[in-house]
Write a protein that holds these residues in place. Structure first.
Motif, mmCIF file in Angstrom:
data_model
loop_
_atom_site.group_PDB
_atom_site.id
_atom_site.type_symbol
_atom_site.label_atom_id
_atom_site.label_comp_id
_atom_site.label_asym_id
_atom_site.label_seq_id
_atom_site.Cartn_x
_atom_site.Cartn_y
_atom_site.Cartn_z
ATOM 1 N N LEU A 58 -4.256 -4.788 -15.867
ATOM 2 C CA LEU A 58 -4.330 -5.231 -14.477
ATOM 3 C C LEU A 58 -5.750 -5.080 -13.958
ATOM 4 C CD1 LEU A 58 -1.149 -3.516 -12.965
ATOM 5 C CD2 LEU A 58 -1.432 -5.952 -13.368
ATOM 6 N N LEU A 59 -6.179 -6.035 -13.153
ATOM 7 C CA LEU A 59 -7.466 -5.949 -12.480
ATOM 8 C C LEU A 59 -7.249 -6.339 -11.030
ATOM 9 C CD1 LEU A 59 -10.414 -5.256 -12.995
ATOM 10 C CD2 LEU A 59 -10.863 -7.688 -13.348
ATOM 11 N N LEU A 60 -7.461 -5.384 -10.135
ATOM 12 C CA LEU A 60 -7.242 -5.586 -8.709
ATOM 13 C C LEU A 60 -8.591 -5.732 -8.029
ATOM 14 C CD1 LEU A 60 -4.765 -3.967 -9.877
ATOM 15 C CD2 LEU A 60 -4.465 -3.035 -7.614
ATOM 16 N N SER A 61 -8.802 -6.872 -7.422
ATOM 17 C CA SER A 61 -10.089 -7.162 -6.809
ATOM 18 C C SER A 61 -9.907 -7.450 -5.331
ATOM 19 C CB SER A 61 -10.742 -8.368 -7.498
ATOM 20 O OG SER A 61 -11.961 -8.706 -6.888
ATOM 21 N N GLY A 62 -10.744 -6.844 -4.499
ATOM 22 C CA GLY A 62 -10.652 -7.071 -3.065
ATOM 23 C C GLY A 62 -11.652 -6.243 -2.308
ATOM 24 N N PRO A 63 -11.707 -6.383 -1.001
ATOM 25 C CA PRO A 63 -12.679 -5.635 -0.206
ATOM 26 C C PRO A 63 -12.363 -4.153 -0.100
ATOM 27 C CG PRO A 63 -11.223 -6.898 1.218
ATOM 28 C CD PRO A 63 -10.906 -7.300 -0.180
ATOM 29 N N LYS A 64 -11.082 -3.780 -0.289
ATOM 30 C CA LYS A 64 -10.696 -2.382 -0.187
ATOM 31 C C LYS A 64 -9.889 -1.979 -1.405
ATOM 32 C CE LYS A 64 -10.451 -2.395 4.884
ATOM 33 N NZ LYS A 64 -9.589 -2.138 6.060
ATOM 34 N N GLN A 65 -9.898 -0.685 -1.685
ATOM 35 C CA GLN A 65 -9.089 -0.184 -2.787
ATOM 36 C C GLN A 65 -7.607 -0.239 -2.423
ATOM 37 O OE1 GLN A 65 -10.127 3.855 -3.540
ATOM 38 N NE2 GLN A 65 -9.179 4.639 -1.693
ATOM 39 N N PRO A 66 -6.709 -0.319 -3.417
ATOM 40 C CA PRO A 66 -5.275 -0.464 -3.106
ATOM 41 C C PRO A 66 -4.671 0.761 -2.450
ATOM 42 C CG PRO A 66 -5.608 -0.177 -5.454
ATOM 43 C CD PRO A 66 -6.968 -0.356 -4.860
ATOM 44 N N GLY A 67 -5.247 1.942 -2.716
ATOM 45 C CA GLY A 67 -4.698 3.149 -2.105
ATOM 46 C C GLY A 67 -3.271 3.419 -2.553
ATOM 47 N N SER A 68 -2.458 3.908 -1.638
ATOM 48 C CA SER A 68 -1.071 4.240 -1.974
ATOM 49 C C SER A 68 -0.210 3.007 -2.191
ATOM 50 C CB SER A 68 -0.454 5.114 -0.867
ATOM 51 O OG SER A 68 -1.159 6.336 -0.747
ATOM 52 N N ASP A 69 -0.723 1.823 -1.831
ATOM 53 C CA ASP A 69 0.034 0.584 -2.049
ATOM 54 C C ASP A 69 -0.151 0.042 -3.461
ATOM 55 O OD1 ASP A 69 0.996 0.579 0.539
ATOM 56 O OD2 ASP A 69 -0.718 -0.558 1.317
ATOM 57 N N ILE A 70 -0.734 0.842 -4.335
ATOM 58 C CA ILE A 70 -0.973 0.366 -5.699
ATOM 59 C C ILE A 70 0.327 0.054 -6.421
ATOM 60 C CG2 ILE A 70 -0.977 2.653 -6.769
ATOM 61 C CD1 ILE A 70 -3.289 1.682 -8.544
ATOM 62 N N ASP A 71 1.442 0.662 -5.975
ATOM 63 C CA ASP A 71 2.727 0.393 -6.634
ATOM 64 C C ASP A 71 3.113 -1.070 -6.526
ATOM 65 O OD1 ASP A 71 2.969 0.886 -3.874
ATOM 66 O OD2 ASP A 71 5.127 1.112 -4.076
ATOM 67 N N VAL A 72 2.681 -1.737 -5.444
ATOM 68 C CA VAL A 72 2.973 -3.161 -5.289
ATOM 69 C C VAL A 72 2.303 -3.961 -6.394
ATOM 70 C CG1 VAL A 72 2.740 -5.162 -3.783
ATOM 71 C CG2 VAL A 72 3.229 -2.913 -2.807
ATOM 72 N N TYR A 73 1.061 -3.587 -6.718
ATOM 73 C CA TYR A 73 0.312 -4.320 -7.726
ATOM 74 C C TYR A 73 0.734 -3.946 -9.143
ATOM 75 C CZ TYR A 73 -2.608 -5.103 -3.638
ATOM 76 O OH TYR A 73 -3.052 -5.445 -2.392
ATOM 77 N N LEU A 74 1.328 -2.782 -9.279
ATOM 78 C CA LEU A 74 1.781 -2.353 -10.607
ATOM 79 C C LEU A 74 3.105 -2.990 -11.008
ATOM 80 C CD1 LEU A 74 0.994 1.478 -10.467
ATOM 81 C CD2 LEU A 74 -0.210 -0.249 -11.805
ATOM 82 N N ALA A 75 3.729 -3.745 -10.104
ATOM 83 C CA ALA A 75 5.065 -4.295 -10.374
ATOM 84 C C ALA A 75 5.152 -5.084 -11.679
ATOM 85 C CB ALA A 75 5.522 -5.159 -9.198
#
Length: 416
Positions: free
Chosen positions: A334-351
Motif C-alpha cells: 500500500l502507498l498512501l499519498s496526500g497532504p496529511k498522514q492517515p493517522g488513526s484512520d489508517i484502518d480505512v486504507y488498510l481494508a
C-alpha cells in the motif's frame, strides 16, 4: 423439445433409456453444430454437472450411461432449450412414476419416499418475473464461470460471495454482483460513457471534500488522498513459480540449524506457539508467515509538511535471514499519498490488504509449487507487525499521548 416426459432421465437405464438418450445426444450435436463447436459437448452427467465438456458424442453417451444425469435437470438450458412447458412437466412428474432401482434413486441424492421430483417454480406469476430472470441468469453465469476459474478458486469464491451479499444492508432486490451487471447491461445497451455515472464530491456522512478543486475551475480536480494497492496474492503465488524462490520458501524447514539457538524467526517461541495452536497450518512448511510494517516518508527530502506518503510493506519470514530484508523480497503493498498522514484512520486504507489476508487465512489459495511439481492449498497468517511508536498507536488504536502511554506497562507506566 424431444417431448415433455423427462422421467426416463432418472429411471432404469434400460433399452428405452438408451433410445431417448441417443435422441438427446443427436439433438445436442445438432445444436452445437449450429454454434460451430460440435467437438466440445457440455456434459450433464452427475459428475460433470454441466461444468465440463467432452470431445465427442460417444464420450458423452458413456458418461450418461455410467453416471446418469445431474439431479433435477428438467430444463435443458445448456443443450439448446429456451422455452419449456413447466406446468405440463410438473403434471407428468407428479403422476406417481417411481425409480425402478433404489440405488439409482439414492445415487442422485434424492429421498426414496419422495415420489414427485421437485421442479423450480421461477415462472410462477406470483413472483417478480424480472427478478427471477435476473437471478436465473446470475446462476447460469456462475456455473459457466466456474469452469474458467478452476486454477483460481479464490477469485471464483469472491464472485460467489458478491452474488449473495446485498448491495447495502437491507437491500433485497440487488446483490453486489447483480447491481454491477445491471449497470453494465444498461451501459452496453444504451452506449453510455463514463460521464453518465455520477461521482460523489464529498463524504455522505462527514461531508468532507473528496477532491481538490481549483478556484474557478470545477472541471480540473484531483483526489485529496490517493491509495495505491499492489495485490499480494498474485505475488505470493509467483514466489512458488520460480524454482529458486520456491526452494528458499522451504529453507526454514529443511536447511535451518535446529540446535535451540535463536538464529531465525522460526526459532522463536511465537513460531512454535502458532504450530501448536493451528496444527493444520503448522504442518505445511510452505504456508506463509508475513510481517507487516508501515511508516510515513517524505519523498522530496525536505522537512516540508505539505505532502505525506505512507508505505505499508510485508516481509516474508519463510525466507533465509540474509534474504528476508532484501529489497527484492520486501513487498510494497500500500502507498498512501496526500497532504496529511492517515493517522488513526489508517484502518480505512488498510481494508484491501486486510480483506486479502482474511481470505488467505480462512480459505487459502491454490498454488503450484514448481519445486515439488504439485499444487497445494496455501493459507497465510499475519505473524507480527513492526513499526515505530507513533505508527504503533495508529495501527493499534492505542492512545500514546497520555500518562499511561506505554502499552506494555499500562497502569504501571512511570510518568512525570
Amino acid at each position: 423439445m424431444l417431448g415433455m416426459d423427462r422421467n426416463w432421465m432418472y429411471g432404469k437405464r434400460d433399452f428405452y433409456f438408451l433410445k431417448r438418450l441417443d435422441e438427446f445426444i443427436s439433438h445436442d450435436v445438432s445444436h452445437q453444430k449450429q454454434h460451430g463447436d460440435e467437438e466440445h459437448l457440455i456434459c450433464p452427467c452427475s459428475i460433470c454437472n454441466n461444468r465440463k465438456k467432452v470431445s465427442c458424442a460417444k464420450e458423452l453417451r458413456d458418461h450418461l450411461v455410467m453416471k446418469g444425469f445431474k439431479p433435477d435437470y428438467h430444463v435443458w438450458i445448456w443443450h439448446g432449450e429456451k422455452e419449456y412447458d413447466m406446468q405440463g412437466t410438473s403434471n407428468a412428474l407428479n403422476q406417481g412414476n417411481k425409480f425402478d432401482n433404489v440405488d439409482e434413486f439414492e445415487m442422485h441424492g434424492l429421498d426414496f419416499n419422495d415420489i414427485p421430483i421437485n421442479v423450480d417454480n421461477d415462472n410462477d406469476d406470483s413472483h417478480d418475473k424480472d427478478n427471477n430472470v435476473e437471478g436465473d441468469n446470475i446462476d447460469r453465469m456462475m456455473d459457466d464461470l466456474e469452469r474458467d476459474f478452476i486454477e483460481c478458486p479464490e477469485i471464483f469464491q469472491r464472485l460467489i460471495d458478491d452474488s449473495k451479499k446485498p448491495l447495502y444492508p437491507g437491500c433485497s432486490k440487488f446483490t453486489r454482483l447483480s447491481a454491477v451487471l445491471k449497470l453494465y447491461t444498461l451501459k452496453a445497451a444504451n452506449g453510455w460513457s463514463y460521464k453518465n455515472y455520477s461521482d460523489l464530491d464529498e463524504c455522505p456522512r462527514r461531508k468532507a471534500a473528496r477532491y481538490k478543486i481549483k478556484a474557478g475551475d470545477k472541471k480540473k480536480r484531483s483526489p485529496i488522498k490517493t491509495l495505491w494497492y499492489l495485490a499480494i496474492i498474485p505475488r505470493f503465488i509467483r514466489f512458488f513459480a520460480n524454482l529458486k524462490d520456491a526452494e528458499y520458501m522451504m529453507w526454514h524447514h529443511e536447511e535451518r540449524n535446529k540446535d535451540g539457538k535463536l538464529r531465525h524467526v522460526a526459532d522463536a517461541p511465537q513460531w512454535r506457539t502458532i504450530d501448536r495452536t493451528f496444527p493444520d497450518f503448522g504442518g505445511e512448511p510452505r504456508n506463509l508467515r508475513p510481517e507487516l510494517c508501515t511508516d510515513g516518508i517524505n519523498p522530496f527530502g525536505t522537512l516540508s509538511t505539505q505532502h505525506s506518503s505512507w508505505a505499508v510493506m510485508l516481509i516474508i519470514y519463510n525466507l533465509p535471514p540474509w534474504l528476508t530484508t532484501k529489497s527484492k523480497y520486501i513487498l510494497l503493498t500500500l502507498l498512501l499519498s496526500g497532504p496529511k498522514q492517515p493517522g488513526s484512520d489508517i484502518d480505512v486504507y488498510l481494508a484491501p490488504i486486510i480483506e486479502d489476508l482474511k481470505l488467505l487465512w480462512n480459505v487459502g489459495v491454490r498454488v503450484f509449487d514448481v519445486a515439488s511439481g504439485s499444487h497445494f492449498q496455501m493459507p497465510a497468517i499475519l505473524y507480527c507487525t513492526i513499526n515505530d511508536f507513533p505508527a504503533y498507536g495508529n495501527l493499534s488504536g492505542y492512545r500514546l499521548k497520555t500518562d499511561k502511554g506505554c502499552p506494555v506497562c499500562g497502569d504501571d507506566t512511570e510518568s512525570e
